[in-house]
Design a protein around this motif. Sequence first.
Motif, PDB file in Angstrom:
ATOM      1  N   ALA A  40      78.141  43.844  25.742  1.00 42.07           N
ATOM      2  CA  ALA A  40      78.052  45.296  25.894  1.00 42.07           C
ATOM      3  C   ALA A  40      77.946  45.930  24.502  1.00 42.07           C
ATOM      4  O   ALA A  40      78.347  45.322  23.514  1.00 42.07           O
ATOM      5  N   PRO A  41      77.418  47.142  24.418  1.00 40.53           N
ATOM      6  CA  PRO A  41      77.284  47.803  23.115  1.00 40.53           C
ATOM      7  C   PRO A  41      78.622  47.887  22.388  1.00 40.53           C
ATOM      8  O   PRO A  41      79.634  48.307  22.961  1.00 40.53           O
ATOM      9  N   GLY A  42      78.628  47.464  21.138  1.00 40.28           N
ATOM     10  CA  GLY A  42      79.833  47.532  20.324  1.00 40.28           C
ATOM     11  C   GLY A  42      80.860  46.461  20.604  1.00 40.28           C
ATOM     12  O   GLY A  42      81.949  46.488  20.032  1.00 40.28           O
ATOM     13  N   LYS A  43      80.522  45.520  21.480  1.00 40.25           N
ATOM     14  CA  LYS A  43      81.480  44.465  21.825  1.00 40.25           C
ATOM     15  C   LYS A  43      80.903  43.095  21.508  1.00 40.25           C
ATOM     16  O   LYS A  43      79.695  42.932  21.358  1.00 40.25           O
ATOM     17  N   GLN A  44      81.791  42.103  21.454  1.00 40.76           N
ATOM     18  CA  GLN A  44      81.341  40.744  21.212  1.00 40.76           C
ATOM     19  C   GLN A  44      80.777  40.132  22.484  1.00 40.76           C
ATOM     20  O   GLN A  44      81.121  40.535  23.605  1.00 40.76           O
ATOM     21  N   ARG A  45      79.921  39.151  22.298  1.00 44.82           N
ATOM     22  CA  ARG A  45      79.407  38.413  23.442  1.00 44.82           C
ATOM     23  C   ARG A  45      80.556  37.628  24.078  1.00 44.82           C
ATOM     24  O   ARG A  45      81.365  37.012  23.389  1.00 44.82           O
ATOM     25  N   GLU A  46      80.591  37.653  25.412  1.00 43.78           N
ATOM     26  CA  GLU A  46      81.677  36.990  26.119  1.00 43.78           C
ATOM     27  C   GLU A  46      81.146  36.148  27.270  1.00 43.78           C
ATOM     28  O   GLU A  46      80.106  36.471  27.867  1.00 43.78           O
ATOM     29  N   LEU A  47      81.890  35.110  27.585  1.00 45.78           N
ATOM     30  CA  LEU A  47      81.534  34.257  28.710  1.00 45.78           C
ATOM     31  C   LEU A  47      81.751  35.018  30.018  1.00 45.78           C
ATOM     32  O   LEU A  47      82.790  35.635  30.221  1.00 45.78           O
ATOM     33  N   ALA A  91      75.808  45.551  30.600  1.00 42.43           N
ATOM     34  CA  ALA A  91      75.666  44.741  29.390  1.00 42.43           C
ATOM     35  C   ALA A  91      74.305  44.057  29.411  1.00 42.43           C
ATOM     36  O   ALA A  91      73.595  44.085  30.429  1.00 42.43           O
ATOM     37  N   VAL A  92      73.979  43.431  28.289  1.00 43.70           N
ATOM     38  CA  VAL A  92      72.863  42.498  28.271  1.00 43.70           C
ATOM     39  C   VAL A  92      73.431  41.132  28.624  1.00 43.70           C
ATOM     40  O   VAL A  92      74.411  40.681  28.019  1.00 43.70           O
ATOM     41  N   TYR A  93      72.835  40.494  29.604  1.00 45.46           N
ATOM     42  CA  TYR A  93      73.298  39.197  30.071  1.00 45.46           C
ATOM     43  C   TYR A  93      72.371  38.104  29.522  1.00 45.46           C
ATOM     44  O   TYR A  93      71.148  38.203  29.642  1.00 45.46           O
ATOM     45  N   TYR A  94      72.999  37.087  28.951  1.00 43.58           N
ATOM     46  CA  TYR A  94      72.264  36.001  28.320  1.00 43.58           C
ATOM     47  C   TYR A  94      72.546  34.684  29.041  1.00 43.58           C
ATOM     48  O   TYR A  94      73.701  34.331  29.272  1.00 43.58           O
ATOM     49  N   CYS A  95      71.493  33.970  29.309  1.00 38.41           N
ATOM     50  CA  CYS A  95      71.631  32.613  29.835  1.00 38.41           C
ATOM     51  C   CYS A  95      71.881  31.656  28.668  1.00 38.41           C
ATOM     52  O   CYS A  95      71.297  31.829  27.577  1.00 38.41           O
TER      53      CYS A  95
END
Length: 115
Positions: A40-47, A91-95
Amino acid sequence: QVQLVESGGGLVQAGGSLRLSCARSGSTFSFSYMGWYRQAPGKQRELVARISSSGSTDYADAVKGRFTISRDNAKNTVDLLMNYLKPEDTAVYYCNVHYPWHDYWGQGTQVTVSS
């Protein structure tokens, strides 16, 4: 070269559902995990969720009971079914596919949940 192609993001109202799909190509090696992360904007990537080569699954506490990860070995795909979506799921979701020697990432797909 491993490639991950994501699809299925979009805009949905709170309480709605979306299904994300990730297609893996370029490797015949068995992966350790395949899954989804979000940022999400301003946050770390999370599982968000992941599934192992043996089929065991892990979920972030925030999505347990609402999201389901599944895989189709014949198609080399991993899906994420997201139910009862909340605005905080935006959020942006990443595979991601994790091999012992390297992690690979998709380009990301935007999920926006309106209140």
